[in-house]
Write an enzyme that holds these catalytic residues in place. Structure first.
Site, PDB file in Angstrom:
ATOM      1  N   GLN A 178     -63.097  54.478-126.986  1.00 53.59           N
ATOM      2  CA  GLN A 178     -62.417  54.946-128.162  1.00 53.59           C
ATOM      3  C   GLN A 178     -60.973  54.703-127.435  1.00 53.59           C
ATOM      4  OE1 GLN A 178     -63.049  58.873-130.469  1.00 53.59           O
ATOM      5  NE2 GLN A 178     -64.456  58.215-128.501  1.00 53.59           N
ATOM      6  N   ASN A 179     -61.343  54.156-125.757  1.00 52.47           N
ATOM      7  CA  ASN A 179     -60.428  54.106-124.827  1.00 52.47           C
ATOM      8  C   ASN A 179     -58.851  53.073-124.928  1.00 52.47           C
ATOM      9  OD1 ASN A 179     -60.634  56.579-124.112  1.00 52.47           O
ATOM     10  ND2 ASN A 179     -62.643  55.953-122.285  1.00 52.47           N
ATOM     11  N   ILE A 180     -57.566  53.079-124.900  1.00 51.82           N
ATOM     12  CA  ILE A 180     -56.910  51.966-123.574  1.00 51.82           C
ATOM     13  C   ILE A 180     -56.908  51.476-123.375  1.00 51.82           C
ATOM     14  CG2 ILE A 180     -56.157  52.603-126.160  1.00 51.82           C
ATOM     15  CD1 ILE A 180     -53.753  53.924-124.611  1.00 51.82           C
ATOM     16  N   ASP A 181     -57.986  52.270-121.933  1.00 48.84           N
ATOM     17  CA  ASP A 181     -57.753  51.257-120.707  1.00 48.84           C
ATOM     18  C   ASP A 181     -57.938  50.266-120.162  1.00 48.84           C
ATOM     19  OD1 ASP A 181     -60.314  52.779-120.723  1.00 48.84           O
ATOM     20  OD2 ASP A 181     -59.029  54.159-119.759  1.00 48.84           O
TER      21      ASP A 181
ATOM     22  N   HIS B  49     -59.762  51.461-130.684  1.00 48.81           N
ATOM     23  CA  HIS B  49     -58.433  52.369-130.805  1.00 48.81           C
ATOM     24  C   HIS B  49     -57.054  51.844-130.423  1.00 48.81           C
ATOM     25  CE1 HIS B  49     -60.367  57.169-132.006  1.00 48.81           C
ATOM     26  NE2 HIS B  49     -59.988  56.186-132.798  1.00 48.81           N
TER      27      HIS B  49
ATOM     28  N   GLY C 204     -68.677  60.544-122.249  1.00 48.92           N
ATOM     29  CA  GLY C 204     -67.723  61.654-122.643  1.00 48.92           C
ATOM     30  C   GLY C 204     -66.414  61.740-123.770  1.00 48.92           C
TER      31      GLY C 204
ATOM     32  N   PRO D 293     -70.099  66.569-119.099  1.00 48.70           N
ATOM     33  CA  PRO D 293     -70.350  67.758-118.465  1.00 48.70           C
ATOM     34  C   PRO D 293     -70.494  69.667-119.020  1.00 48.70           C
ATOM     35  CG  PRO D 293     -68.221  66.920-118.176  1.00 48.70           C
ATOM     36  CD  PRO D 293     -69.036  65.960-118.955  1.00 48.70           C
TER      37      PRO D 293
ATOM     38  N   SER E 165     -65.503  64.034-127.547  1.00 50.49           N
ATOM     39  CA  SER E 165     -65.605  65.445-128.344  1.00 50.49           C
ATOM     40  C   SER E 165     -66.268  65.342-128.976  1.00 50.49           C
ATOM     41  CB  SER E 165     -64.312  66.095-128.211  1.00 50.49           C
ATOM     42  OG  SER E 165     -63.615  65.338-129.290  1.00 50.49           O
TER      43      SER E 165
HETATM   44  P1  OAD Z   1     -61.393  64.450-125.559  1.00 47.50           P
HETATM   45  O1  OAD Z   1     -59.984  65.107-124.529  1.00 47.50           O
HETATM   46  O2  OAD Z   1     -61.689  64.730-126.851  1.00 47.50           O
HETATM   47  O3  OAD Z   1     -62.761  64.483-125.145  1.00 47.50           O
HETATM   48  C1  OAD Z   1     -62.874  64.256-123.454  1.00 47.50           C
HETATM   49  C2  OAD Z   1     -64.613  64.616-123.572  1.00 47.50           C
HETATM   50  O4  OAD Z   1     -64.782  64.062-122.188  1.00 47.50           O
HETATM   51  C3  OAD Z   1     -65.440  65.916-123.546  1.00 47.50           C
HETATM   52  O5  OAD Z   1     -66.050  66.686-124.167  1.00 47.50           O
HETATM   53  C4  OAD Z   1     -65.117  66.283-122.140  1.00 47.50           C
HETATM   54  O6  OAD Z   1     -66.314  67.504-122.331  1.00 47.50           O
HETATM   55  C5  OAD Z   1     -65.780  65.472-121.791  1.00 47.50           C
HETATM   56  N1  OAD Z   1     -65.363  65.047-119.534  1.00 47.50           N
HETATM   57  C6  OAD Z   1     -64.703  65.390-119.214  1.00 47.50           C
HETATM   58  N2  OAD Z   1     -64.725  64.940-118.623  1.00 47.50           N
HETATM   59  C7  OAD Z   1     -65.788  64.239-118.121  1.00 47.50           C
HETATM   60  C8  OAD Z   1     -66.955  63.718-117.058  1.00 47.50           C
HETATM   61  N3  OAD Z   1     -65.800  63.353-115.918  1.00 47.50           N
HETATM   62  N4  OAD Z   1     -67.151  63.048-117.106  1.00 47.50           N
HETATM   63  C9  OAD Z   1     -68.439  62.711-118.834  1.00 47.50           C
HETATM   64  N5  OAD Z   1     -67.707  63.176-119.546  1.00 47.50           N
HETATM   65  C10 OAD Z   1     -66.215  63.927-119.605  1.00 47.50           C
HETATM   66  O7  OAD Z   1     -61.326  62.652-125.898  1.00 47.50           O
HETATM   67  P2  OAD Z   1     -61.866  61.467-127.560  1.00 47.50           P
HETATM   68  O8  OAD Z   1     -63.305  62.180-127.579  1.00 47.50           O
HETATM   69  O9  OAD Z   1     -62.379  60.055-126.026  1.00 47.50           O
HETATM   70  O10 OAD Z   1     -57.256  59.223-130.415  1.00 47.50           O
HETATM   71  O11 OAD Z   1     -60.878  61.857-127.700  1.00 47.50           O
HETATM   72  C11 OAD Z   1     -60.458  60.579-129.228  1.00 47.50           C
HETATM   73  C12 OAD Z   1     -59.733  60.331-129.418  1.00 47.50           C
HETATM   74  O12 OAD Z   1     -58.638  61.749-129.246  1.00 47.50           O
HETATM   75  C13 OAD Z   1     -58.695  59.572-128.920  1.00 47.50           C
HETATM   76  O13 OAD Z   1     -59.014  58.315-128.472  1.00 47.50           O
HETATM   77  C14 OAD Z   1     -57.633  60.021-128.873  1.00 47.50           C
HETATM   78  C15 OAD Z   1     -57.520  61.042-129.149  1.00 47.50           C
HETATM   79  O14 OAD Z   1     -56.752  61.664-130.209  1.00 47.50           O
HETATM   80  C16 OAD Z   1     -56.260  58.874-131.084  1.00 47.50           C
HETATM   81  O15 OAD Z   1     -55.184  58.528-130.173  1.00 47.50           O
HETATM   82  C17 OAD Z   1     -56.528  57.793-132.506  1.00 47.50           C
END
Ligand code: OAD
Length: 273
Positions: free
Chosen positions: A106-109, A124, A215, A242, A217
């Site tokens: 889902q990352n754009i990086d 994404h 990683g 975590p 949510s």
């Molecule tokens: P979130 O910020 O919703 O969730 C990040 C997840 O990573 C959480 O469950 C954290 O507990 C976990 N996390 C944090 N640090 C970590 C680490 N060092 N190692 C492993 N996990 C870790 O991000 P996404 O689920 O990616 O979409 O969010 C999904 C979408 O929401 C994104 O692609 C973006 C956003 O709105 C759009 O903009 C369309």
């Protein structure tokens, strides 16, 4: 943190898998210095999605709070431009030496490709890919070009006319040129998923026999449905995060620690830090 028997169970699933999908979210890049969206220091805390997560919200912010828009653009571009792959990205790339792996992110990086993963579905989109208003590919930007842009954006935040400075700075990425409007190929709220990545990812998630979710949510749809689709077709699910987990095995902890340990445990392949 995980206990050794949980790691052994996950390693057994990975060692015996035929086709693996590694499904990643913002957490996999957290240790590269890119903020997640929903953690305590998350991106959406500082920049509420109602104002910043859709093109409509962004246009309104530009009109009414131009300095805020300049700050937002810098907050998106700056960390991605400066980021390098971390131990988690490298461990995922290393898995390919032992098993067939598709990365669905889902990352754009762009960090999975930079770490060496060969099949990466950016559902994404990508901050590096510039497309026309109709979505036609125009060109790719390099991380170096993005870094140059980020440095100028930092100054634009302080300028007298922050919107004018910001728009002039991001012109290689977003603007109006001889061929009409161009923009980064990124998916905001309300947009369709990035194609062909999304269709390919759905197919691959249905065919895999192991998904490793890292990683995420799991609250943003339709992406959040991919692990469910994989499980419905009989795939096993490992989650690495975590804070929250599920599936057959949850390995709690940061991805940059867990993934190298998993690869070492499954294949005896020692990852350097
Ligand atoms: P979130 O910020 O919703 O969730 C990040 C997840 O990573 C959480 O469950 C954290 O507990 C976990 N996390 C944090 N640090 C970590 C680490 N060092 N190692 C492993 N996990 C870790 O991000 P996404 O689920 O990616 O979409 O969010 C999904 C979408 O929401 C994104 O692609 C973006 C956003 O709105 C759009 O903009 C369309």
């Amino acid at each position: 943190m995980y206990d050794p028997s949980t790691m052994a169970q996950a390693a057994r699933l990975l060692r015996t898998a035929r086709e693996v999908v590694v499904f990643t979210g913002a957490g996999v890049s957290a240790e590269s210095g890119i903020p997640t969206f929903r953690d305590d220091q998350g991106f959406w805390r500082e920049f509420p999605p109602e104002q910043f997560a859709s093109w409509r919200g962004l246009v309104q912010t530009a009109l009414w709070r131009p300095r805020r828009l300049a700050e937002f653009v810098y907050a998106v571009v700056g960390p991605i431009a400066a980021a390098q792959p971390n131990a988690a990205h490298r461990a995922i790339a290393a898995m390919e030496q032992d098993v067939a792996v598709t990365v669905v992110t889902q990352n754009i990086d762009g960090l999975h490709q930079q770490a060496g993963s060969t099949i990466v579905r950016e559902i994404h989109g990508s901050l590096f890919e510039v497309v026309s208003q109709q979505g036609k590919f125009l060109h790719l930007l390099s991380r170096r070009e993005l870094l140059h842009m980020a440095k100028k954006l930092n100054r634009a935040r302080e300028a007298w006319f922050p919107l004018a400075h910001t728009l002039a700075t991001v012109r290689p990425l977003l603007g109006v040129g001889r061929r009409g409007i161009h923009r980064p190929k990124i998916v905001l709220f309300g947009d369709a998923m990035a194609e062909p990545a999304w269709s390919l990812a759905q197919e691959e998630c249905r065919q895999c026999d192991l998904m490793i979710q890292v990683g995420c949510s799991g609250v943003v749809w339709p992406a959040a449905g991919l692990p469910l689709e994989a499980q419905a077709q009989g795939a096993k699910l490992i989650t690495i995060d975590p804070h929250e987990g599920g599936g057959d095995v949850w390995l709690p902890g940061p991805a940059g620690v867990i993934l190298p340990a998993l690869v070492e445990s499954a294949f005896g392949r020692r990852m350097e830090g």
